[in-house]
Structures are given as structure tokens and as C-alpha cells.
Design an enzyme around this catalytic site. Sequence first.
Site, short mmCIF file in Angstrom:
data_model
loop_
_atom_site.label_atom_id
_atom_site.label_comp_id
_atom_site.label_asym_id
_atom_site.label_seq_id
_atom_site.Cartn_x
_atom_site.Cartn_y
_atom_site.Cartn_z
N TYR A 144 44.48 -13.07 48.50
CA TYR A 144 43.00 -12.58 48.24
C TYR A 144 42.05 -13.45 48.67
O TYR A 144 41.87 -14.44 48.12
CB TYR A 144 43.05 -11.71 47.09
CG TYR A 144 41.63 -10.98 46.79
CD1 TYR A 144 41.04 -11.36 45.88
CD2 TYR A 144 41.47 -9.78 47.47
CE1 TYR A 144 39.62 -10.82 45.66
CE2 TYR A 144 40.25 -9.12 47.34
CZ TYR A 144 39.13 -9.62 46.38
OH TYR A 144 38.11 -8.95 46.02
N ASP A 239 41.12 -21.79 50.30
CA ASP A 239 40.35 -20.95 49.52
C ASP A 239 40.73 -21.49 48.08
O ASP A 239 41.57 -21.10 47.53
CB ASP A 239 40.65 -19.39 49.83
CG ASP A 239 39.96 -18.68 48.91
OD1 ASP A 239 40.12 -17.33 49.06
OD2 ASP A 239 39.21 -19.17 48.08
N LYS A 267 34.09 -19.04 41.14
CA LYS A 267 34.42 -19.19 39.50
C LYS A 267 33.70 -20.41 38.79
O LYS A 267 32.52 -20.26 38.49
CB LYS A 267 35.98 -18.98 39.64
CG LYS A 267 36.27 -17.79 40.25
CD LYS A 267 37.84 -17.42 40.03
CE LYS A 267 38.40 -16.36 41.13
NZ LYS A 267 38.14 -14.97 40.42
P1 KE4 Z 1 34.74 -12.99 44.27
O1 KE4 Z 1 33.90 -12.49 45.24
O2 KE4 Z 1 35.41 -11.89 43.30
O3 KE4 Z 1 33.50 -13.76 43.25
O4 KE4 Z 1 35.86 -13.85 44.73
C1 KE4 Z 1 36.65 -13.29 45.71
C2 KE4 Z 1 37.83 -14.59 45.53
C3 KE4 Z 1 38.15 -15.15 46.86
N1 KE4 Z 1 39.12 -15.97 46.71
C4 KE4 Z 1 39.98 -15.95 45.59
C5 KE4 Z 1 41.11 -16.98 45.98
C6 KE4 Z 1 39.77 -15.19 44.51
O5 KE4 Z 1 40.63 -15.11 43.64
C7 KE4 Z 1 38.67 -14.54 44.77
C8 KE4 Z 1 38.43 -13.36 43.22
N2 KE4 Z 1 39.61 -13.36 42.44
C9 KE4 Z 1 39.64 -12.10 41.76
C10 KE4 Z 1 40.81 -12.08 41.03
N3 KE4 Z 1 42.14 -11.73 41.50
C11 KE4 Z 1 38.41 -11.65 40.85
C12 KE4 Z 1 38.70 -10.64 40.08
C13 KE4 Z 1 38.27 -9.30 40.37
O6 KE4 Z 1 37.97 -8.97 41.72
O7 KE4 Z 1 37.26 -8.79 39.54
#
Ligand code: KE4
Length: 430
Positions: A144, A239, A267
Site C-alpha cells: 500500500y 516506500d 509517519k
Molecule cells: P498516509 O497518506 O496515510 O500518510 O501514508 C500512506 C502510506 C504510504 N506508504 C505506506 C507504506 C503506508 O503504510 C502508508 C499508510 N499506512 C496506513 C497503514 N496501513 C495508514 C493508516 C490509515 O490508512 O489510516
Amino acid sequence: MTTQTSEQLFQRAKDFIPGGVNSPVRAFRAVGGNPIFIKSAKGAYLYDEDGNSYIELINSWGPMILGHAHELVEKAVADAIQSGFSYGAPTRREVEMAELIVSMVPSVEKVRMVNSGTEATMSAVRVARGYTGKDKIIKFEGNYHGHGDSFLIAAGSGVATFGSPDSPGVTKGVANDTLTAPYNDLAAVQTLVDANRGNVACIILEPVVGNMGLVKPLDGFLEGLRAICDKEGIVLIFDEVMTGFRLAKGGFQERCGVTPDMTTMGKIIGGGMPVGAYGGKKEIMDCVSPAGPVYQAGTLSGNPIAMAAGKAMLTYLNENSSVYTHLDRVGDTLIQGMKANMTKLGLNYTINHVGSMFTLFFTEQQVNNFEDAKTSNTELFGKYFQAMLKRGIYLAPSQYESMFLSTALTDEHIQLILEANYESLKEIIA
Ligand code: KE4
């Protein structure tokens, strides 16, 4: 334990917010029941609106590696707020933050701040396309990268076929430029590259996957991708939104010794504030506006309050590498204890673990890709989640997520988690 106030808030929320939450996984759809509404957090604990407390293993999906409301970050934010909130103009803090990131992640020679991991990955892919002049990207099933259109693509039926939109609103045109392969399958990647020679801009992946549950790269996988990218002129994007500054101060690329061309971050980089970043080789990053033609912008990018929080956290991690050996030890203790509990109960579920990230999969087979992960009994995971929650342990509400440890967890916390783990497993298999 009552959760009446959370339930009342959730009913209200659903009248005004889609699904009652501002990010889908928070709705507990994968584990049943209603979400818990959090009122405050400190150290290893979350406190909900009904006065219940939880030892927690999500840490805001990764950012709170030092535990919640760490005094260093709190003080940095309190100081920064005295100078205002946002200027929309360059600041000293952004220069200091960029210098710090570049010093911590050697493959990042230049970096651009954005406001989320999604912005970071969307931007990095656009830059890779602009830099190479090519259209296609390769991603991996179960990885993701945020909710950018190019990433919301279901795997193609055959390895060499195009993906299809994985969400309404994503066009076939976008889907046609995203190719997908099973994680840890180098041959599948080579097939895609051979079938699209000269038109693949980048390969983007989580170097350790957190988003199908935790899945590690098999020996040679990352090295193989690096070799393919070198041979074919493809940009390799790690990523590290989850793994960055968590698995080592330089991210997983510091541990695995494979150097990407670009890295996306999020994060931890914001210390809990909304921050993302993308960076990499100078020749690639100098394509980004206004230095180059690839456009990307953001009103709150490099926000001074967010920079203060992120810089406080990264500075601490940069100056205290013992954080990582400590988290490795805490992780090892927890995993050994969970395996001992399963042995006592005659269970043999799979645990994948790297440093301060792990997933207990409710399957007995090895989990090296998304197809493997999907053999998990998600209904049983849901029962386990609820059993742990009522014992005061707050886990990620999905089988396909990683847990995240923080330095706020003490040996006593680990023992409490292991006791709850044993009792919960015993309860759900009864
Ligand atoms: P954000 O747009 O949520 O800040 O980041 C996206 C993203 C990009 N790359 C990786 C490897 C990620 O894990 C994420 C976001 N992770 C999720 C957890 N599975 C955030 C939790 C959510 O979607 O509320």
C-alpha cells in the site's frame, strides 16, 4: 468495561463523516464492533472517552516510536507555536530538517517535504515518470502506498496483463499504466519488464511490507530488483513511509544494504504531525519544480510546527541509536513469548517479525506474499482482536496490518501483553 460514550460518538460521527471516520481502517470493519474513540494518550497508553486505558501496539500506525506525547516533541511544538503557525514562506526549520534527513538517509541527496505519505508516493512516481520520460510503474500486490490513483489497482489476471481499477473513480487509463506483480517474485517482475521494455519509469515497493501484515523480502529479492533497475534504466523507489526511521535511523535500506534511487517517507518523520517527504538522487530531485519541470506543491508543506515536531523526533533517533537495539530486544522478547504461548496451546500460527514491527497471521503456512497472507482466518483474527481489546491491549484492527512497538513499552507491559495473548488465544480456540 463500558464503551457507551464511544458508541454515542460513533453514531453522531456517521451523520457527518463518511463511515464515521476520517480513515477507513479506523472503523473496525475488519474486526467487528464499533471503534473506540480516543480522548488522550501518554507513553504506551491510549485512554478512551469512557475512561478505559489500553496498552497499544499501533502507535498511530507507526509515528509514535518514542511513545505518545514524548516530552521532547511536546516541548518542541510548544516552543514553535510561540512563533506562529504557518507562513507559506521558506523557513530555517525546513533547511535544518532537510539537512538532518539527508544526513540520516545517505541515498537521499535532496528531499521535498509534503503533508502525507500519499503525497510523497504520488509525487515520487510523477518525478520518476518525468525524469525517465516513461509511463508505466510496477508495484506489488499487498503493498500500500497511500490512496493515489496509480496505486489503487488490483492485480492483473495474468502477470503480464494490465491492472484494473481497485476503486471506483480510478480510470482504466490510470490502471493501464500500473503493472502489478506478486511480492518476492523476481521472475514476474522480469516478465513485466520484458513485456514493457523501455516504458517502465519506476518500480515502487515497501522494502519490508507492513500493509498485508508484515512480510519480509526473501534473500536476493531487493538485490534482484536493484539489478533489473540498473540494467533497464528504471527508478527504484523504496516506500519507507512505515519502515523509515523505524527499522533503523536510515530506514530498512540501512539494514538491507540495497540502495534505492528514491525514498518516500512519512509517519515518524513528523513526530505525530502531518508530514511526508520524498527524496533521492540529486539528478532526479532536480527535476522537481521550481528547479525542474515536474510540478509539485503544497500550502502547508514544511509547516513550521510540523517541522519542529519532526526534527525533535528525528534528532533524538539520530543521536540515540540504542533505540533500535532496544526495540529489537523488546520485539524479540514479545515474539518469543507469543511463540511459547502458542506451543503451550498446541497452536502453530505464523509470526513475521522485523525489529519493532510484527504480525501474528492466523494461518499455519509461511507468509511471503499477499496470496499467502490471504490464507489467514480473518474471522478468528477479529475474535482475537476483540479478546485482546477487552483485556486492555489495543491492536491494529485488521489482519493485514503490522503492529508497531515503542520505546515506552516496559518489560512489565510486555508481560501484560503476553498474559492477554495467552488468555485471548485460549478463549478463541475453546
Ligand atoms: P498516509 O497518506 O496515510 O500518510 O501514508 C500512506 C502510506 C504510504 N506508504 C505506506 C507504506 C503506508 O503504510 C502508508 C499508510 N499506512 C496506513 C497503514 N496501513 C495508514 C493508516 C490509515 O490508512 O489510516
